[in-house]
Structures are given as C-alpha cells and as structure tokens.
Design an enzyme around this catalytic site. Structure first.
Site, PDB file in Angstrom:
ATOM      1  N   SER A  96       0.831  -1.193   0.000  1.00 52.14           N
ATOM      2  CA  SER A  96       0.000   0.000   0.000  1.00 52.14           C
ATOM      3  C   SER A  96       0.875   1.255   0.000  1.00 52.14           C
ATOM      4  O   SER A  96       1.684   1.448  -0.911  1.00 52.14           O
ATOM      5  CB  SER A  96      -0.946  -0.029   1.201  1.00 52.14           C
ATOM      6  OG  SER A  96      -1.958   0.944   1.083  1.00 52.14           O
ATOM      7  N   ASP A 126      -8.788  -5.552  -5.422  1.00 51.41           N
ATOM      8  CA  ASP A 126      -8.189  -4.561  -4.520  1.00 51.41           C
ATOM      9  C   ASP A 126      -8.262  -3.188  -5.169  1.00 51.41           C
ATOM     10  O   ASP A 126      -7.356  -2.781  -5.905  1.00 51.41           O
ATOM     11  CB  ASP A 126      -6.735  -4.939  -4.227  1.00 51.41           C
ATOM     12  CG  ASP A 126      -6.031  -3.887  -3.366  1.00 51.41           C
ATOM     13  OD1 ASP A 126      -6.741  -3.079  -2.731  1.00 51.41           O
ATOM     14  OD2 ASP A 126      -4.789  -3.890  -3.337  1.00 51.41           O
ATOM     15  N   HIS A 137      -6.684  -6.328  -0.464  1.00 48.39           N
ATOM     16  CA  HIS A 137      -5.545  -5.427  -0.242  1.00 48.39           C
ATOM     17  C   HIS A 137      -4.555  -6.063   0.725  1.00 48.39           C
ATOM     18  O   HIS A 137      -4.922  -6.465   1.830  1.00 48.39           O
ATOM     19  CB  HIS A 137      -6.050  -4.106   0.334  1.00 48.39           C
ATOM     20  CG  HIS A 137      -5.027  -3.020   0.352  1.00 48.39           C
ATOM     21  ND1 HIS A 137      -4.348  -2.616  -0.774  1.00 48.39           N
ATOM     22  CD2 HIS A 137      -4.565  -2.237   1.370  1.00 48.39           C
ATOM     23  CE1 HIS A 137      -3.529  -1.626  -0.469  1.00 48.39           C
ATOM     24  NE2 HIS A 137      -3.639  -1.383   0.828  1.00 48.39           N
TER      25      HIS A 137
END
Length: 624
Positions: free
Chosen positions: A160, A314, A341
């Site tokens: 991320s 995601d 994710h």
C-alpha cells in the site's frame, strides 16, 4: 494486604524478566532488533528499526530489505501486553511482523523507517511522498549498505503506502537500491482517490482521520475509541515505538509536537482535476509530482528490476500495475491474484470460502524472498524476461503472458436492446431509449474492493439482485458455453441528462440460473471528463479510451443534448459458466462511499439504443 503486594511484586519481576522478540543476540554479537535515529542532510531525524537474521554469523554480510512507512514502523508494547506474554496468554511471536520474520529467516536484514513527519521521526509533511521523503529513502539505503552486516545491496518492499515508497525509492538516485517490490500499491495516486474523476470520499476521509491521529502518536484516535476502551488500548499499545536511546520518550514527545501535516482530505478536495494543485501550502505540487508514473524518467533510469503484486478485487491497483507494465522499461514480474488489499484474503467472487488467500501468505512471502535472492544475494543478478502471472477467477487457474491483454482473445460487443437485454446484434430501430432517474441511495455494500484499502479486510459483495432493482440493468441470454473474460471491459453510452454533471457507476455482474447476481467488476466515470485525449500526450498508456482529466478539457452536460461517453471498467480475468448470463448495471451513485454528483437535486438520464446512437459493452473473450 501483604499477600497482595507480594503478588504484585512477583508479577512485576516475572514481567521484567520476560524476554520479548528481538532482544536475543545473534552469533555475530549483534542484538536481533535495534532502533535508532539517523540524521538526514537537513538535520531531520528518521527513526529506523533494524531486524537481523537470527543465525547471522560473525563477519557474514547479507542483503538488506528496506520498508518506509507512515503507519508507524512498529508499536510500543504496553505493560498489559507484557503481562499477557509473561503469563503465556499471548504468543510473543505475534509481536513480530510476519513478513519481516520470514525475510529474516531467509537471511535478509530488514530495516523499517518512519517517514519524516510521522511515527517517531522528526520533520513535517506538507504532502505525501514529498521529494524530501524520497531523498530520505536514498540516504537510509546508503547508510544500510555501509553497515558491517550488509553486502552493500538494498531492496525495497512494502504494501500500500509502503509499496509506493518502495517504488519511489528507485527515483532517489541511490545506486545501492538494486531491486524494488511495490505490493498492492498505487502507481497513480489520484486514480485511487478519484477513480474516473469521482472522489472516493468515504474512504478518503477515514484514511485522513487515521493518519492525523497516528502523526499525533494518538493510538486512541487511530482506533476511534474513548474512555475505558481508550485506557485499555494504551495498556496494550501506548503508541509508536521509541528508539533505544529514548526509553523515557522525552525526545519522541518533542518530535511529535513538531509534526505539522496537511489534512489529506482537505488537500485532495482542492484537486478536482489533474492539473489542480493539492493545496496552496504545497507550492503548486500536483498528484503527478508524487505518483510513481510522474517519476518515470528517474525510475526507468535506475533500471531496477521490479516484482509487483496486486489483487483483482483490490480497489484499482491492478489498473496501475498493468499501466506500469505497458509503459515502463524496467524488468517487471507482475503477479495478479484473486486477492484483497495486502493479499490476506481470497476475493474470488465464485470461491465458496475466502480463506486462505491464493497464493497462501507463506507462498507469497516465499516468492517475494526468491525475487530478492535472484536480484540481491550475488554480485551478478539473475536476468529474467518481463511477464505477468495472472489468476482467472471462476476457473481457479494461473496463466502467464508477456503482453497485455493476453493473446488469443476476441473482441465482442453486447448492445443494449429492448426489454433491458444485451445482444450481439446491433440495433436496427430509431428513437429507442430508456429513461432512468438516479437513485442516490444505491450502494455496492460495506465490504467492497474499496473498503479493503483500509486494513486489508475481505472483499464480500452481497447478492446484487435486490440492489439492482434501483439501477438501470441490461442482461444477456444464458451463455451457450463457458466464456472467459480477460482485460478491461469498455462501456460506450449514448446518453443525455437533466443535470450538467454526474457520475456513472457501472457494474459487470453474473446472473446465475437460480437468480443470484454476483458482482464481478466495475467502472466509474464522471461525465464532465468525457472528452477523449491523444494517448501519446498521456504520461502512461491507458487500458481503454484515453482521458486527460484536465480542467480545460471538462465538458458539462447540456440538458437534453446527447453525448457519447466511453470509458474502461477495471481490468479483470473471469470464467463465466454455461447457463449463466452477463449483466451490466448502471447507477448514478454509490452511497456513503463516493462523492455525489450533482450534490443535490434529481438527475434523470436517457440512454439510447438505436441505430445511429447505440450503447454497448465491449469485452475481450474466449469461448471455452
């Protein structure tokens, strides 16, 4: 009384004597885990935690893997948690990040740094991914390469936000960085926050509140708890981990007081178009200036090999991964799975159970470590051909391709037709259209591909049959054979609207013979951004009709006037079974998740399906 005091004293002794992970020594004479401050070129102190392999031998030199985060490199272990460990009520191995532990076991040193202006580090954050933050990454990597336990080669990794910093580190110009691994990251930050020009308001505001609390070292604010629940939280995790030389926390408190960070939600609210600055305080910085795609020259110039992971469900991270693959010249291994994710859940909409993920967490770590073995362990890195390994949902199989879309697929059009149907035959009548008044209560649920961005939770869409009654839907006849859909579906709409602005939320769905409607994919588009651009003028290759999203290219709708709107849905790979039908469902809102356009009032669309103004869905398909 004496007995009680004795019990407390005994417990205090037991807790003090309990050894926590990282405190043990390696054969090299180094402690497994240490934390310290590194002073940057401008005097800002960056907090770094070093984790060494448990069996590190005297004189042994190993590759270094670096992660830079703004979510705290690790947390303090409060007395409440220490008591639980001492009384064997909590497994101390759970205190160690599992990815770091795996890399350590594979004989890599791991360093994790708090980005400037966050965690235990000093400095300010006028914007995320600033040039100063990127320069810090290069300095930290350079320091790590010179340590006695380092072989001089550094790889970066992270999920991320940390995935973005992993890639952006390649733009620092630091030669010791020889491999990067962006995991579930955002190649185009604005495309995540404003997919198709539509602001992801619900997630953005929650994320902004979270990082504001973290930057204040406020664990209760981050967890959104108060009172008794806050007190309990602080017994387990009082805040961000202090460095070893600051056990009192006095210096940390001083640095936290100096943090000054822009409210992300407010800043983004000022950047409606691609050429808008984020906020006046950033000095004209735009999203392109802080996104990996905007640093193409530096990243390509590094020629560092990349391993990129993303999940079909995601958010829109795979759109960025494929855009990078088609644009950047760096050697790339791209892995696309049916993943949430961070890769924690199997999000295949046809999977009976969403656990464990595919691949499993351990297999993901193994493949990641293998990549770093090839690129960092020896003086001559292993060369490889760029390729994409992707999973077809509904089929449960992996495939490999060197081009995207893969070869062997045919383009098929499904036209909007009478009685809300989809057909392969082009319309032959004039004047045919459907009217739809936007239902602004329509929602895609509470565990969507967008929600997983906050914490990596599972992606679970409910049966869409009831919600579809609020939408404008078109459904095909039952499939006569199994059909694979791989690529980015493209939607062409000939439509008019009673309002000058609006958002189109298009859902690709599977309709089972039982009537169950399964979410497969979606596309989002703000109608004022419909003008198509010269793709050669865009900074990376789009996966469908090109749009600039520039302020000067915005075209408000004129009431009653028909406009052609073309946009790509998100990339996917699916296998639909014989007897099932394909549905496209159109909404004008996704309540509590995306910003509403227009902000108030009623909006009615007219969607045309006639000879000269046809609306249709284009799919890349293969009959099985």
């Amino acid at each position: 009384m004496c007995t009680a005091l004795g019990g407390v004293a005994f417990l205090a002794i037991v807790v003090a004597a309990t050894r926590l992970p990282g405190s043990e020594m390696t054969p090299s004479g180094n402690r497994r885990s240490t934390s310290l401050y590194l002073k940057m070129r401008d005097g800002v102190e960056i907090a770094v935690t070093i984790s060494l392999p448990p069996g590190l031998k005297p004189g042994e030199r190993v590759p270094v893997l670096m992660r830079t985060t703004r979510y705290w490199r690790t947390q303090q272990i409060g007395w409440g948690l220490r008591v639980m460990v001492a009384l064997h009520q909590f497994n101390p191995s759970n205190l160690v990040d599992s990815q770091t532990a795996y890399f350590n076991d594979r004989r890599f040193a791991v360093i994790v740094a708090d980005a400037r202006g966050s965690g235990a580090s000093g400095g300010r954050r006028i914007v995320e991914y600033s040039r100063a933050e990127i320069a810090d990454m290069g300095e930290v990597a350079g320091w790590a390469a010179q340590q006695p336990w380092s072989n001089g080669r550094v790889g970066t990794f992270g999920v991320s936000y940390d995935g973005n910093t992993a890639e952006l580190a390649a733009a620092s110009g630091q030669k010791v960085i020889q491999a990067v691994m962006p995991l579930y990251d955002d190649f185009d930050s604005q495309a995540l926050i404003e997919p198709g020009g539509v602001v992801l308001r619900g997630i953005l505001e929650r994320w902004s509140s979270l990082v504001t609390a973290l930057d204040k070292d406020d664990v209760c604010g981050a967890d959104e708890v108060k009172g008794w629940d806050c007190w309990k939280d602080r017994q387990v995790n009082p805040g961000v981990e202090r460095v070893d030389a600051d056990q009192s926390g006095i210096h940390l408190a001083q640095l936290v007081r100096e943090h000054y960070n822009v409210n992300v939600a407010d800043a983004v609210g000022k950047a409606v178009f691609r050429d808008d600055p984020l906020t006046p305080e950033t000095g004209g910085i735009r999203f392109v200036d802080i996104s990996p795609y905007g640093m193409r020259r530096q990243i390509e110039g590094s020629n560092v090999p990349m391993m990129v992971w993303c999940g079909w469900l995601d958010a829109n991270s795979c759109q960025g991964a494929l855009g990078r693959y088609r644009t950047f010249s760096n050697p790339q291994l791209v892995v696309i799975g049916p993943l949430s994710h961070g890769g924690g859940f199997n999000a295949d909409p046809f999977a009976a159970k969403h656990l464990p993920p595919v691949p499993t967490e351990e297999e993901q770590f193994k493949r990641e470590a293998d990549f770093f073995e090839w690129t960092l362990r020896d003086g001559t890195p292993t060369k490889f051909e760029s390729c994409i390994q992707y999973y077809t949902m509904g089929e449960g199989k992996w495939h490999t391709t060197t081009v995207w879309p893969p070869e062997g697929l045919a383009n098929e059009r499904l036209y909007f037709a009478e009685n809300k149907t989809l057909t392969s035959s082009a319309p032959t009548t004039r004047g045919a259209a459907d009217s739809y008044t936007v239902d602004f209560t329509a929602s895609s649920g509470a565990q969507t591909r967008w929600h997983t961005q906050l914490g990596g939770g599972d992606v679970v869409y409910p049966d869409r049959a009831v919600e579809d009654k609020k939408l404008l839907t078109y459904t095909s006849a039952p499939l006569e054979t199994d059909v694979e859909i791989t690529g980015s579906p493209v939607l062409t709409l000939e439509m008019s609207s009673t309002t000058s602005d609006g958002a189109i939320h298009a859902y690709l769905e599977d309709v089972a013979p039982t009537g169950r409607v399964t979410y497969l994919d979606e596309g989002i588009f703000r109608v004022i951004d419909r003008k198509e651009a010269d793709p050669r003028k865009l900074l990376y290759e789009p996966l469908g009709p090109p749009h600039s999203f520039l302020r000067g290219d915005a075209r408000p709708m004129i009431a009653g006037e028909v406009a052609m709107i073309r946009f790509a849905m998100l990339p996917t790979s699916l296998l639909l079974r014989k007897g099932h039908a394909i549905r496209i469902a159109l909404a004008g809102a996704d309540a509590n998740l995306f910003q509403r356009y227009p902000a108030t009032g009623i909006s009615t669309w007219t969607v045309y399906r006639e000879t000269v103004r046809s609306s249709f869905l284009e799919l890349s398909v293969k009959n099985r």
